[in-house]
Design a protein around this motif. Structure first.
Motif, short mmCIF file in Angstrom:
data_model
loop_
_atom_site.label_atom_id
_atom_site.label_comp_id
_atom_site.label_asym_id
_atom_site.label_seq_id
_atom_site.Cartn_x
_atom_site.Cartn_y
_atom_site.Cartn_z
N ASN A 172 0.82 -1.22 0.00
CA ASN A 172 0.00 0.00 0.00
C ASN A 172 0.85 1.27 0.00
O ASN A 172 0.35 2.35 0.31
N GLN A 173 2.13 1.13 -0.34
CA GLN A 173 3.03 2.29 -0.33
C GLN A 173 2.53 3.36 -1.29
O GLN A 173 1.95 3.07 -2.34
N PRO A 174 2.73 4.65 -0.95
CA PRO A 174 2.24 5.74 -1.79
C PRO A 174 3.10 5.95 -3.02
O PRO A 174 4.22 5.41 -3.13
N THR A 175 2.59 6.74 -3.94
CA THR A 175 3.34 7.08 -5.15
C THR A 175 4.44 8.10 -4.83
O THR A 175 4.37 8.83 -3.85
N THR A 176 5.45 8.12 -5.69
CA THR A 176 6.54 9.09 -5.57
C THR A 176 6.79 9.70 -6.94
O THR A 176 6.30 9.21 -7.95
N THR A 177 7.57 10.77 -6.96
CA THR A 177 7.93 11.39 -8.23
C THR A 177 9.44 11.53 -8.34
O THR A 177 10.13 11.75 -7.33
N THR A 178 9.96 11.40 -9.56
CA THR A 178 11.39 11.56 -9.79
C THR A 178 11.76 13.03 -10.02
O THR A 178 12.95 13.35 -10.10
N THR A 179 10.77 13.91 -10.10
CA THR A 179 11.05 15.33 -10.31
C THR A 179 11.92 15.88 -9.18
O THR A 179 11.58 15.75 -8.01
N ASN A 180 13.07 16.45 -9.56
CA ASN A 180 14.03 17.02 -8.61
C ASN A 180 14.54 16.01 -7.58
O ASN A 180 14.99 16.42 -6.49
N ALA A 181 14.48 14.74 -7.92
CA ALA A 181 15.03 13.72 -7.01
C ALA A 181 16.52 13.99 -6.77
O ALA A 181 17.24 14.47 -7.65
N VAL A 182 16.98 13.68 -5.56
CA VAL A 182 18.37 13.95 -5.17
C VAL A 182 19.11 12.64 -4.99
O VAL A 182 18.59 11.69 -4.38
N THR A 183 20.34 12.59 -5.49
CA THR A 183 21.14 11.37 -5.37
C THR A 183 21.84 11.28 -4.02
O THR A 183 22.45 12.24 -3.55
N VAL A 184 21.72 10.12 -3.40
CA VAL A 184 22.56 9.76 -2.26
C VAL A 184 23.76 9.02 -2.86
O VAL A 184 23.60 7.93 -3.40
N PRO A 185 24.95 9.60 -2.81
CA PRO A 185 26.10 8.97 -3.48
C PRO A 185 26.42 7.58 -2.95
O PRO A 185 26.11 7.26 -1.80
N ALA A 186 27.04 6.78 -3.79
CA ALA A 186 27.46 5.44 -3.37
C ALA A 186 28.37 5.55 -2.16
O ALA A 186 29.17 6.48 -2.03
N SER A 187 28.25 4.60 -1.26
CA SER A 187 29.03 4.63 -0.03
C SER A 187 30.51 4.41 -0.31
O SER A 187 30.90 3.79 -1.31
N THR A 188 31.33 4.91 0.60
CA THR A 188 32.78 4.78 0.47
C THR A 188 33.38 3.98 1.63
O THR A 188 34.58 3.76 1.67
N SER A 189 32.53 3.56 2.57
CA SER A 189 33.01 2.77 3.71
C SER A 189 31.89 1.85 4.18
O SER A 189 30.71 2.10 3.93
N GLN A 190 32.26 0.80 4.89
CA GLN A 190 31.27 -0.15 5.40
C GLN A 190 30.43 0.49 6.49
O GLN A 190 29.22 0.26 6.56
N TRP A 191 31.05 1.29 7.35
CA TRP A 191 30.37 1.94 8.46
C TRP A 191 30.73 3.42 8.50
O TRP A 191 31.67 3.86 7.85
N ASN A 192 29.95 4.17 9.29
CA ASN A 192 30.22 5.60 9.51
C ASN A 192 30.23 6.40 8.21
O ASN A 192 30.99 7.36 8.06
N TYR A 193 29.39 6.03 7.28
CA TYR A 193 29.27 6.77 6.03
C TYR A 193 28.12 7.77 6.15
O TYR A 193 26.96 7.37 6.28
N SER A 194 28.45 9.07 6.15
CA SER A 194 27.45 10.12 6.31
C SER A 194 27.36 10.98 5.06
O SER A 194 28.34 11.10 4.31
#
Length: 250
Positions: A172-194
């Protein structure tokens, strides 16, 4: 107990002062949600508010507005709204694939009137040192055994349909839009990646819509083995919980 006439004017004056200083609370569509602001600053013609999610201990009030949904066959109708982590993943569980998407809402955005100009909106997501929900941590980093599965960037999208944290599921998840979507960059470490993300356009779209349905975080490629994970709104690391700093014209 009787109140002295000498103190009555002082009491009335104090009440007037307190209420007049809380204009946002008085005009908000849901006054209780104004407690979602962790911090407020006014500078000239701009106002900056720092927002958290749900029952953040720094705020002490408000409802919990985040949940993750999974498409693992026996979880598609299950509500997961009590996790301490904040994640987007595609993994296998006892050999069965399952994709997870995070939904979240900053209720304090509801206090900003439609038509307001947003000059800045910065979302901060803080990494974790360990996780029960994702014991492998982030899937992509130098030396990760899962690098061959591909990188793990995610999207922050605006949610366009209504939902409730206590009832949302994959089905039952709601719809979303890709308009102005923001990228979360690929992680660079296993832990403590902010990460610190500029979500100004996303927040402006939300304010313009007049509906605070919040946001979702999901992998850009939902294929296992990929996972990105951050500190959630229930995590014991209070200072690391999701934070949104919004500056707008007043």
């Amino acid at each position: 107990m009787k109140i002295s006439h000498l103190f009555l004017p002082l009491i009335v004056s104090s009440i007037f002062t307190m209420t007049s200083c809380r204009k946002d609370l008085a005009t908000a569509t849901n006054p209780q949600q104004n407690t979602q602001a962790l911090k407020t600053e006014i500078n000239g013609g701009s106002k900056t508010i720092t927002l958290g999610i749900g029952d953040d201990l720094q705020r002490g009030a408000g409802t919990q507005d985040d949940a993750v949904v999974y498409n693992k066959p026996d979880w598609v109708n299950v509500n997961f709204s009590s996790s301490t982590d904040f994640l987007a993943s595609s993994w296998t569980y006892q050999g069965v694939p399952g994709t997870g998407r995070q939904f979240f809402r900053f209720n304090g955005l509801s206090t900003i009137p439609a038509g307001t100009t947003i000059t800045s909106a910065i979302l901060t997501l803080t990494g974790v040192t360990s996780s029960l929900a994702a014991p492998q941590g982030n899937s992509y980093y130098p030396g990760s055994p899962y690098n061959s599965s591909g990188t793990n960037p995610a999207w922050i999208k605006r949610v366009t349909g209504s939902w409730t944290a206590s009832t949302i599921t994959w089905n039952n998840q709601p719809t979303t839009t890709t308009t102005n979507a923001v990228t979360v960059p690929a992680s660079t470490s296993q832990w403590n990646y902010s990460v610190t993300l500029n979500v100004t356009a996303l927040v402006q779209d939300l304010i313009n819509s007049g509906q605070n349905n919040g946001f979702s975080m999901q992998l850009q490629t939902e294929a296992y083995y990929r996972c990105v994970i951050f500190t959630g709104p229930r995590h014991t690391n209070v200072s690391g919980r999701p934070k949104l700093v919004v500056t707008y014209e007043i």
